[in-house]
Design a protein around this motif. Structure first.
Motif, PDB file in Angstrom:
ATOM      1  N   VAL A  32       0.818  -1.215   0.000  1.00 55.36           N
ATOM      2  CA  VAL A  32       0.000   0.000   0.000  1.00 55.36           C
ATOM      3  C   VAL A  32       0.854   1.268   0.000  1.00 55.36           C
ATOM      4  O   VAL A  32       0.624   2.193  -0.785  1.00 55.36           O
ATOM      5  N   GLY A  33       1.858   1.333   0.874  1.00 56.73           N
ATOM      6  CA  GLY A  33       2.653   2.549   1.034  1.00 56.73           C
ATOM      7  C   GLY A  33       3.263   3.062  -0.266  1.00 56.73           C
ATOM      8  O   GLY A  33       3.092   4.233  -0.622  1.00 56.73           O
ATOM      9  N   LEU A  36       0.602   4.564  -2.523  1.00 55.13           N
ATOM     10  CA  LEU A  36      -0.382   5.436  -1.885  1.00 55.13           C
ATOM     11  C   LEU A  36      -0.680   6.677  -2.721  1.00 55.13           C
ATOM     12  O   LEU A  36      -1.837   7.108  -2.828  1.00 55.13           O
ATOM     13  N   SER A  37       0.333   7.250  -3.335  1.00 52.12           N
ATOM     14  CA  SER A  37       0.115   8.445  -4.138  1.00 52.12           C
ATOM     15  C   SER A  37      -0.843   8.154  -5.297  1.00 52.12           C
ATOM     16  O   SER A  37      -1.764   8.938  -5.577  1.00 52.12           O
ATOM     17  N   ARG A  40      -4.392   7.543  -3.918  1.00 49.54           N
ATOM     18  CA  ARG A  40      -5.035   8.799  -3.534  1.00 49.54           C
ATOM     19  C   ARG A  40      -5.443   9.617  -4.759  1.00 49.54           C
ATOM     20  O   ARG A  40      -6.332  10.470  -4.684  1.00 49.54           O
ATOM     21  N   ALA A  50      -5.806   7.124   5.217  1.00 47.14           N
ATOM     22  CA  ALA A  50      -4.918   6.128   4.598  1.00 47.14           C
ATOM     23  C   ALA A  50      -4.225   5.272   5.641  1.00 47.14           C
ATOM     24  O   ALA A  50      -3.921   4.100   5.395  1.00 47.14           O
ATOM     25  N   SER A  51      -3.993   5.839   6.821  1.00 44.32           N
ATOM     26  CA  SER A  51      -3.349   5.067   7.895  1.00 44.32           C
ATOM     27  C   SER A  51      -4.197   3.879   8.310  1.00 44.32           C
ATOM     28  O   SER A  51      -3.675   2.892   8.850  1.00 44.32           O
ATOM     29  N   TRP A 228       4.652   4.588   6.184  1.00 48.48           N
ATOM     30  CA  TRP A 228       4.929   5.987   5.886  1.00 48.48           C
ATOM     31  C   TRP A 228       6.301   6.294   5.320  1.00 48.48           C
ATOM     32  O   TRP A 228       6.564   7.425   4.914  1.00 48.48           O
ATOM     33  N   PRO A 231       5.806   7.168   1.455  1.00 53.40           N
ATOM     34  CA  PRO A 231       5.202   8.498   1.287  1.00 53.40           C
ATOM     35  C   PRO A 231       6.109   9.633   1.753  1.00 53.40           C
ATOM     36  O   PRO A 231       6.089  10.727   1.172  1.00 53.40           O
ATOM     37  N   GLU A 240       7.390   7.247  -6.977  1.00 59.52           N
ATOM     38  CA  GLU A 240       6.820   6.112  -6.240  1.00 59.52           C
ATOM     39  C   GLU A 240       7.666   4.858  -6.434  1.00 59.52           C
ATOM     40  O   GLU A 240       7.867   4.073  -5.499  1.00 59.52           O
TER      41      GLU A 240
END
Length: 392
Positions: A32-33, A36-37, A40, A50-51, A228, A231, A240
Motif C-alpha cells: 500500500v505505502g 499510496l500516491s 489517492r 490512509a493510515s 509511511w 510516502p 513512487e
C-alpha cells in the motif's frame, strides 16, 4: 537443523512450507505505502484515513489473537492454515475490483483476520515441533514474514508501472497465497498440536504485560515505517517506484538481520545486549531520517532495517524463553502479540495525524525515537535468571 526432533526430510519440508506461508503475512499491507500516491489520485484519502489501511489490519490481528488459538485447536493446525490462506488470498485478489476507500479498508481487515490466525498458531507449532532450534526456526519464520513485505514493497510499484494499474499492484500478491496453499496441502497433517494455555491466564502477570508492551512498541516502529517511509520520500521528491525500491531495500535489511540476529543470540539465553544494540540501530536510523534524509540516503534505511529486522523475532524469542512448556509458551506469545498488535496498530494513525497536523512526518520519527529509548530500559529487565519467578 540436525537436532530437530522430527526426521530430517519431513522437518525440512514442514519448515519450507512454514516459510511459504509466512511470505503471505505482510504483502497486503506492504504494497500500500509505495502505491499510496496513485491510490489517492483515484480514491479520496487523507493521510489519517490512509493510515487505516495499516492500522485496521494490525488491530484486527491483535484482537483475533485472543481467539486464534481456540480456532486452531478446534480446526487443527492444517485446516487453520488452509482457511487463513484462502481468506488472505481472496481479500488480496478482491482489490482488483475496488472503487471506494471503504472497500479497500474492508479488504485490509479481512486479510488481517487470516494473518492473525496464522500468527497465533505458528509460535506454538514451532516450539513443539522444533524445540531444540526454537531461535533459529523462529528467525526463519519471522524473516520470511519480512521477506514477503520486501517483495511486495519493491515490486508493487514496478507492477503498477508495467500494467498501468495500482489495483493490479495490490492484488497480484494473491499468487503467493495460492503457491503457499499448494505446498501446505501437499504434506499430510502432522500430529495434533498440544492444546495451548488460554492467553487469558496471563492478564494478571505484570511480566506478560511488559513483554506485550515491548513487542507492541517495537512493532509500532515496523508498522510506521511500512506505512509511511515511502510516502515520506515521495514528499521529498522521489518517484513512487524509487520510494518503493527504498522500502524494499529496508525490508531486505530486515530479512538479513532476521536471519543473522537469532543465530547470534542463540549462543546465550541472555538476550539483553543483542536487544540494546538493535534498539540503538533503530534510534540512529530515525535520527538520520530526520536530520539528513537526502545525504547518506541508503544508510538510514539500512540501520532501521537491521534494527527492526532483528528486534521483531527477538521480541517473540524472549517471550518464548520465559516458559519451557510449549503450551504455556504458546499462550504467552498469543497474549503478547494480541496486546502488542493493538498497541502497534495505533501508531500509523498517530503518525498520520501528526503528518496532517504539522505537515511533516519528522515529529512522528522523533516520537518513535523516544519509544526506542524507553524500550532500552525495558530490555535491561529481561534477565533470564529471573524468568521463572516472573511467570511461575
Amino acid at each position: 537443523m540436525e537436532n530437530i526432533r522430527e526426521t530430517s526430510r519431513p522437518a525440512l519440508w514442514i519448515m519450507f512450507s512454514i516459510i511459504l506461508v509466512a511470505l503471505n503475512l505482510r504483502p497486503s499491507m506492504a504494497a500500500v505505502g509505495p502505491l499510496l500516491s496513485a491510490i489517492r489520485g483515484d480514491i479520496p484519502l487523507s493521510f489519517s484515513l490512509a493510515s487505516l489501511l495499516t492500522l485496521l489490519p494490525v488491530m484486527t490481528m491483535g484482537l483475533a489473537m485472543f481467539f486464534g488459538l481456540a480456532v486452531s485447536q478446534r480446526l487443527g493446525e492444517h485446516r487453520t492454515v488452509v482457511l487463513s490462506l484462502v481468506v488472505i488470498g481472496l481479500a488480496t485478489a478482491a482489490r482488483l475490483f475496488l472503487d471506494t476507500a471503504l472497500e479497500l479498508i474492508l479488504s485490509a481487515v479481512l486479510a488481517g483476520i487470516g494473518i492473525a490466525l496464522i500468527q497465533a498458531l505458528m509460535p506454538t507449532l514451532i516450539k513443539s515441533r522444533f524445540s531444540d532450534n526454537v531461535a533459529l526456526c523462529m528467525g526463519l519464520y519471522v524473516t520470511s514474514i519480512m521477506g514477503g513485505a520486501a517483495i511486495a514493497a519493491a515490486f508493487a510499484p514496478l507492477v503498477m508501472v508495467r500494467t498501468g494499474s495500482w489495483r493490479i499492484g495490490l492484488a497480484i500478491w494473491a499468487v503467493l497465497a495460492v503457491i503457499a496453499l499448494l505446498f501446505w496441502c501437499s504434506h499430510r497433517a502432522g500430529a495434533p498440536m498440544p492444546a495451548s494455555t488460554s492467553n487469558r491466564s496471563f492478564f494478571s502477570h505484570p511480566r506478560a504485560w511488559l513483554l506485550a508492551a515491548f513487542f507492541g512498541l517495537g512493532t509500532a516502529s515496523y508498522t510506521c515505517v511500512l506505512a509511511w517511509l515511502a510516502p515520506y520520500y515521495v514528499e521529498k521528491g522521489w518517484s513512487e517506484e524509487n520510494a518503493g525500491l527504498l522500502l524494499g531495500f529496508l525490508t531486505a535489511m530486515e530479512v538479513l538481520s532476521g536471519l543473522l540476529t537469532p543465530a547470534i543470540a542463540n549462543r546465550s539465553r541472555d538476550r539483553r545486549l543483542v536487544l540494546v544494540v538493535l534498539l540503538a540501530l533503530i534510534m540512529a536510523g530515525f535520527c538520520g531520517l530526520i536530520l539528513s534524509p537526502e545525504h547518506l540516503g541508503l544508510l538510514w534505511p539500512c540501520l532501521l532495517g537491521l534494527g527492526i529486522g532483528g528486534l521483531f523475532p527477538m521480541s517473540l524469542i524472549v517471550s518464548l524463553d520465559h516458559l519451557d512448556d510449549p503450551r504455556r509458551a504458546g499462550g504467552l506469545t498469543a497474549f503478547v502479540q494480541g496486546i502488542g498488535y493493538l498497541i502497534a496498530g495505533l501508531s500509523p494513525l498517530v503518525a498520520g495525524m501528526i503528518r496532517d497536523q504539522f505537515g511533516t512526518f519528522e515529529w512522528a520519527w522523533w516520537s518513535l525515537t523516544g519509544a526506542m529509548a524507553l524500550m532500552i530500559m525495558m530490555a535491561l529487565r529481561f534477565d533470564p535468571r529471573h524468568y521463572a519467578r516472573h511467570l511461575h
